[in-house]
Every structure is written in structure tokens, then in C-alpha cells.
Scaffold this motif. Structure first.
Motif, PDB file in Angstrom:
ATOM      1  N   LEU A  75     -13.203  -5.947   1.467  1.00 16.55           N
ATOM      2  CA  LEU A  75     -12.458  -4.693   1.455  1.00 16.55           C
ATOM      3  C   LEU A  75     -11.021  -4.997   1.865  1.00 16.55           C
ATOM      4  O   LEU A  75     -10.784  -5.501   2.961  1.00 16.55           O
ATOM      5  CB  LEU A  75     -13.086  -3.678   2.408  1.00 16.55           C
ATOM      6  CG  LEU A  75     -14.561  -3.341   2.139  1.00 16.55           C
ATOM      7  CD1 LEU A  75     -15.083  -2.358   3.182  1.00 16.55           C
ATOM      8  CD2 LEU A  75     -14.754  -2.794   0.729  1.00 16.55           C
ATOM      9  N   PHE A  76     -10.090  -4.710   0.977  1.00 21.52           N
ATOM     10  CA  PHE A  76      -8.681  -5.030   1.199  1.00 21.52           C
ATOM     11  C   PHE A  76      -7.922  -3.722   1.426  1.00 21.52           C
ATOM     12  O   PHE A  76      -7.878  -2.861   0.551  1.00 21.52           O
ATOM     13  CB  PHE A  76      -8.123  -5.769  -0.019  1.00 21.52           C
ATOM     14  CG  PHE A  76      -6.811  -6.469   0.234  1.00 21.52           C
ATOM     15  CD1 PHE A  76      -5.643  -5.760   0.453  1.00 21.52           C
ATOM     16  CD2 PHE A  76      -6.749  -7.858   0.248  1.00 21.52           C
ATOM     17  CE1 PHE A  76      -4.436  -6.400   0.675  1.00 21.52           C
ATOM     18  CE2 PHE A  76      -5.542  -8.514   0.462  1.00 21.52           C
ATOM     19  CZ  PHE A  76      -4.387  -7.781   0.685  1.00 21.52           C
ATOM     20  N   ALA A  77      -7.305  -3.589   2.592  1.00 20.85           N
ATOM     21  CA  ALA A  77      -6.558  -2.385   2.933  1.00 20.85           C
ATOM     22  C   ALA A  77      -5.067  -2.668   2.890  1.00 20.85           C
ATOM     23  O   ALA A  77      -4.601  -3.648   3.474  1.00 20.85           O
ATOM     24  CB  ALA A  77      -6.948  -1.897   4.324  1.00 20.85           C
ATOM     25  N   THR A  78      -4.322  -1.823   2.189  1.00 19.21           N
ATOM     26  CA  THR A  78      -2.875  -2.004   2.106  1.00 19.21           C
ATOM     27  C   THR A  78      -2.222  -0.719   1.630  1.00 19.21           C
ATOM     28  O   THR A  78      -2.857   0.098   0.952  1.00 19.21           O
ATOM     29  CB  THR A  78      -2.505  -3.150   1.143  1.00 19.21           C
ATOM     30  OG1 THR A  78      -1.106  -3.397   1.208  1.00 19.21           O
ATOM     31  CG2 THR A  78      -2.902  -2.831  -0.284  1.00 19.21           C
ATOM     32  N   GLU A  79      -0.956  -0.542   1.984  1.00 25.60           N
ATOM     33  CA  GLU A  79      -0.174   0.533   1.379  1.00 25.60           C
ATOM     34  C   GLU A  79       1.002  -0.038   0.605  1.00 25.60           C
ATOM     35  O   GLU A  79       1.858   0.711   0.137  1.00 25.60           O
ATOM     36  CB  GLU A  79       0.302   1.535   2.418  1.00 25.60           C
ATOM     37  CG  GLU A  79       1.253   1.020   3.461  1.00 25.60           C
ATOM     38  CD  GLU A  79       1.814   2.151   4.310  1.00 25.60           C
ATOM     39  OE1 GLU A  79       2.829   2.731   3.894  1.00 25.60           O
ATOM     40  OE2 GLU A  79       1.250   2.434   5.380  1.00 25.60           O
ATOM     41  N   SER A  80       1.031  -1.359   0.458  1.00 24.63           N
ATOM     42  CA  SER A  80       2.060  -2.003  -0.359  1.00 24.63           C
ATOM     43  C   SER A  80       1.377  -2.843  -1.430  1.00 24.63           C
ATOM     44  O   SER A  80       1.609  -4.040  -1.569  1.00 24.63           O
ATOM     45  CB  SER A  80       3.007  -2.848   0.508  1.00 24.63           C
ATOM     46  OG  SER A  80       2.334  -3.554   1.523  1.00 24.63           O
ATOM     47  N   GLY A  81       0.509  -2.172  -2.186  1.00 24.60           N
ATOM     48  CA  GLY A  81      -0.288  -2.844  -3.195  1.00 24.60           C
ATOM     49  C   GLY A  81       0.554  -3.463  -4.299  1.00 24.60           C
ATOM     50  O   GLY A  81       1.670  -3.025  -4.579  1.00 24.60           O
ATOM     51  N   VAL A  82       0.010  -4.491  -4.961  1.00 27.38           N
ATOM     52  CA  VAL A  82       0.741  -5.208  -6.001  1.00 27.38           C
ATOM     53  C   VAL A  82       0.322  -4.779  -7.402  1.00 27.38           C
ATOM     54  O   VAL A  82       0.909  -5.222  -8.392  1.00 27.38           O
ATOM     55  CB  VAL A  82       0.554  -6.739  -5.844  1.00 27.38           C
ATOM     56  CG1 VAL A  82       1.173  -7.216  -4.547  1.00 27.38           C
ATOM     57  CG2 VAL A  82      -0.925  -7.126  -5.917  1.00 27.38           C
ATOM     58  N   ASP A  83      -0.684  -3.913  -7.498  1.00 25.16           N
ATOM     59  CA  ASP A  83      -1.150  -3.448  -8.796  1.00 25.16           C
ATOM     60  C   ASP A  83      -1.717  -2.041  -8.639  1.00 25.16           C
ATOM     61  O   ASP A  83      -2.372  -1.742  -7.637  1.00 25.16           O
ATOM     62  CB  ASP A  83      -2.224  -4.403  -9.351  1.00 25.16           C
ATOM     63  CG  ASP A  83      -2.569  -4.100 -10.808  1.00 25.16           C
ATOM     64  OD1 ASP A  83      -2.000  -4.744 -11.697  1.00 25.16           O
ATOM     65  OD2 ASP A  83      -3.406  -3.201 -11.049  1.00 25.16           O
TER      66      ASP A  83
END
Length: 384
Positions: A75-83
Motif C-alpha cells: 500500500l503506497f500512500a502519497t499526495e504527490s503521485g507520479v501518475d
């Protein structure tokens, strides 16, 4: 059976910007950043680094120590996604050579996303205690140059291995939550930098904290006086001080800064790491204090827009054996300083997805963003 965080690791970017230098260059008293915000430096990625490379670098030592057996979920959490479609976790899955029999997904809700991922991981392990879940939180915080948000930028990642009978922190079952639609901070799809209303964000953060706390108490959570340490989301470390003071006023319990001081060590250096911020604070606390076994930590996660959650965990006996304080300290010390002109040039660099790109080799980390080919992002290991 207890379930929680079995191990965690922190990673960051290749470069660093000294906030005292930034302040002096812009005619600001350095104390405004170092004391007013509680920040000293901020990590900044090289051209061949991003959330994927930092996230994979954070996860690598977990797999080296514990192997991949039982890990069926990333599970990958981010708000600066690359896609906009593909999970950043799939790039990491390939870089780390993880098994094909695996579910992978990306979580997004501002800085709260990692806690949503953690709670989901706890549910997966509760359903099947033989499984383990790899949770990765990775972000690059970017604001426009010469704005109030600029000194609260940063970059970093935290990876957590969630399992039954954890070696670090057993998460207790009661959780208090809060949600409200508020425009305190957001990043439009056509922007690489965030928009923030600082005053409203402060109000929204503290409001989410008290709402989540009241829900926590109503659900049978322990009283504030029964919590031995606190760890708050830290967009800047001074915010956590305000949060603890606000909780003390709300509950009527005296809560001094000594209950959270150790959580600031890494975030003062990393800057704001969005989804990773709370858990970088937790890593710092566990690394800095040798007397935590059996103590209860209260954690508050906040994500603008806005969502909050308050929950607690019990530090496990022998947690010191899992720590990576020396590795984190070495990585922070090894960052390459940027001059203000170099920083501003890098800040202005954007990668258009419609143009093929080969990035220069800069990072000394284990993985790099190699460029763009036919609109698809390319990643590779730096060795082997």
C-alpha cells in the motif's frame, strides 16, 4: 493477538537546503524559520529522484532484514503521485523484485493517506494473521517560490511492515476520526505546487484534532493522562507544539512538550514529508528514547481537506533491536547541500510526460528515476 508495526525505516532525498541560508537570502530573520516554524533544513530531490525512488529506498532495509515471506500487499500512500492511474507502488514492486502474487494500491487523502493505508493493513492482517503488509508513505512537498509555504517544503519516505505480534508498536483497537470539507490546502491537477491558506489550515488541523479526540473518548479510548508520549503530524514541528497545547486545553490535562520533544529530530531536518511526516516522528521517538517499552503513544494523523484520526499504540519490549538511528543520521548527514541558485533552478524544473527524457545520474541512493520513454516513467537500480 496484537497487530501493529513490526518494523519501519526512513529515507530521504539527495540534496538539502539550509533554511538559515534561505532566510538570509530573502531578507528574513532565520529565527522565523528555526523557532517560528521549528525547522532547520529541508530535503530536496535530485533530478533522478522522486516518491518512487525514496519509497523503494525506505522499503529495501525492511525486506533485507525480514524477507518477503507472507507479504501479499503493498500500500503506497502519497499526495504527490507520479501518475493519475497507475499506483506508485507498482514501480516499487518491480524495483524490489517482489512476488507476482500480490495486491498493490495507492492511497490519497493529503497527509492522512499513510494512516488510511495503515488501518487497511491492520484489517488485512486481522483477517489472516499469517500475512504481512508493506506500507510506504512517500512525498515531495512543493510550494511556489517566495511564498509563506516555501520554508515548509521537504522530501522523504517511511516504510512500515505491518504484522501480527509486532516487534515495535502494537496498535490498540480504538480510533477517533474526523472529516470535514474545507479548502485549507490542495493541489489542482494542472499544478505541480500546492495551494494553501495557512490560517485556515491551522484552524482546520486543530478542529480535526479535537473532533477526533472526542470520538476517540466516546469510543472507549483512554484518557489523555494515560498516554505517555504523543506524536502528531508535523507539517512543521511548531504545529505539533500547538496541537499538544490545544489538546491539553481541550481535555484539561497538563501535557508538556517533553511528551513529544523526541519526535521532532528527523522532521526538523527533512522538512514536510506529507504522508510520511507522522511516521518519521514516530521513528525519531523510538530511536531517541531507550525507556519506551510498555509505554503508550498517542498518534494524531491529519490530512488537509480535511481528515483526522487519533489512535494509540503500545511500544513492545525489545523495540531497540529494530532501530535504525545510525542509518538515518548518516543519510541526513550525507545529503549534498544546494546553493540558493541551484535550488531555485531545480525547483523550476518540470518533466513533461509527452517528451522523452533521460535524467542525469545524481542520486547516491539504491534506486533512480531514469527518465521518460513513450510517456512512461522509467526506473532502475543504481547498482547490480
Amino acid at each position: 493477538m496484537s497487530i501493529g508495526i513490526h518494523d519501519l525505516a526512513v529515507s530521504t532525498a539527495h540534496h538539502v537546503v539550509d533554511l538559515a541560508e534561505l532566510a538570509e537570502a530573502t531578507g528574513v530573520d532565520p529565527a522565523k524559520y528555526q523557532i517560528g516554524l521549528g525547522q532547520d533544513r529541508m530535503s530536496f530531490p535530485a533530478p533522478d529522484e522522486d516518491i518512487v525512488t525514496m519509497g523503494a529506498a525506505a522499503a529495501l532495509p525492511l525486506l533485507e532484514r525480514h524477507g518477503t515471506d507472507g507479504i501479499r500487499t503493498v500500500l503506497f500512500a502519497t499526495e504527490s503521485g507520479v501518475d493519475q492511474s497507475k499506483s506508485a507502488g507498482l514501480f516499487v514492486h518491480e524495483l524490489l523484485g517482489l512476488p507476482r502474487t500480490m495486491r498493490v494500491a495507492e492511497f490519497k487523502q493529503a497527509c492522512y493517506g499513510a494512516t488510511a493505508a495503515l488501518q487497511s493493513a491492520l484489517g488485512i492482517v486481522a483477517r489472516n494473521p499469517r500475512e504481512r503488509v508493506l506500507v510506504i508513505a512517500s512525498d515531495v512537498a512543493r510550494y511556489e517560490l517566495d511564498t509563506p509555504g516555501e520554508p515548509t517544503q521537504g522530501a522523504g519516505a517511511v516504510a512500515m511492515l505491518v504484522s501480527a505480534d509486532p516487534a515495535l508498536l502494537a496498535i490498540e483497537p480504538v480510533s477517533g476520526v474526523a472529516a470535514r470539507d474545507v479548502d485549507d490546502f490542495w493541489r489542482p491537477n494542472d499544478s505541480t505546487t500546492a495551494v494553501v491558506d495557512g490560517r485556515l489550515s491551522l484552524t482546520a488541523y486543530l478542529g480535526a484534532l479535537t473532533t477526533a479526540w472526542d470520538d476517540f473518548a466516546a469510543g472507549g479510548g483512554v484518557g489523555a493522562g494515560q498516554i505517555d508520549r504523543f506524536c502528531f503530524h508535523q507539517p512543521f514541528t511548531k504545529m505539533a507544539r500547538k496541537a499538544l497545547k490545544g489538546l491539553a486545553q481541550h481535555t484539561g490535562v497538563e501535557l508538556g512538550d517533553e511528551l513529544q520533544e523526541a519526535t521532532f529530530a528527523y522532521n526538523r531536518e527533512l522538512g514536510n514529508t506529507y504522508t510520511a511526516s507522522l511516521y518519521a516522528g514516530l521513528a525519531a521517538l523510538l530511536d531517541q528514547d531507550d525507556t519506551l517499552a510498555g509505554t503508550r503513544i498517542g498518534l494524531f494523523s491529519y490530512g488537509s481537506g480535511a481528515v483526522g484520526e487519533f489512535f494509540t499504540g503500545i511500544v513492545q519490549p525489545g523495540y531497540q533491536e529494530q532501530r535504525r538511528c545510525e542509518a538515518v543520521t548518516a543519510e541526513l548527514a550525507g545529503r549534498v547541500p544546494l546553493s540558493l541558485s541551484e535550488y531555485r533552478e531545480l525547483h523550476a524544473t518540470e518533466h513533461a510526460s509527452g517528451t522523452d527524457l533521460e535524467t542525469p545520474r545524481v542520486t547516491q541512493g539504491p534506486f533512480r528515476f531514469a527518465g521518460i520513454r513513450r510517456q512512461a516513467r522509467q526506473y532502475e537500480a543504481t547498482q547490480g
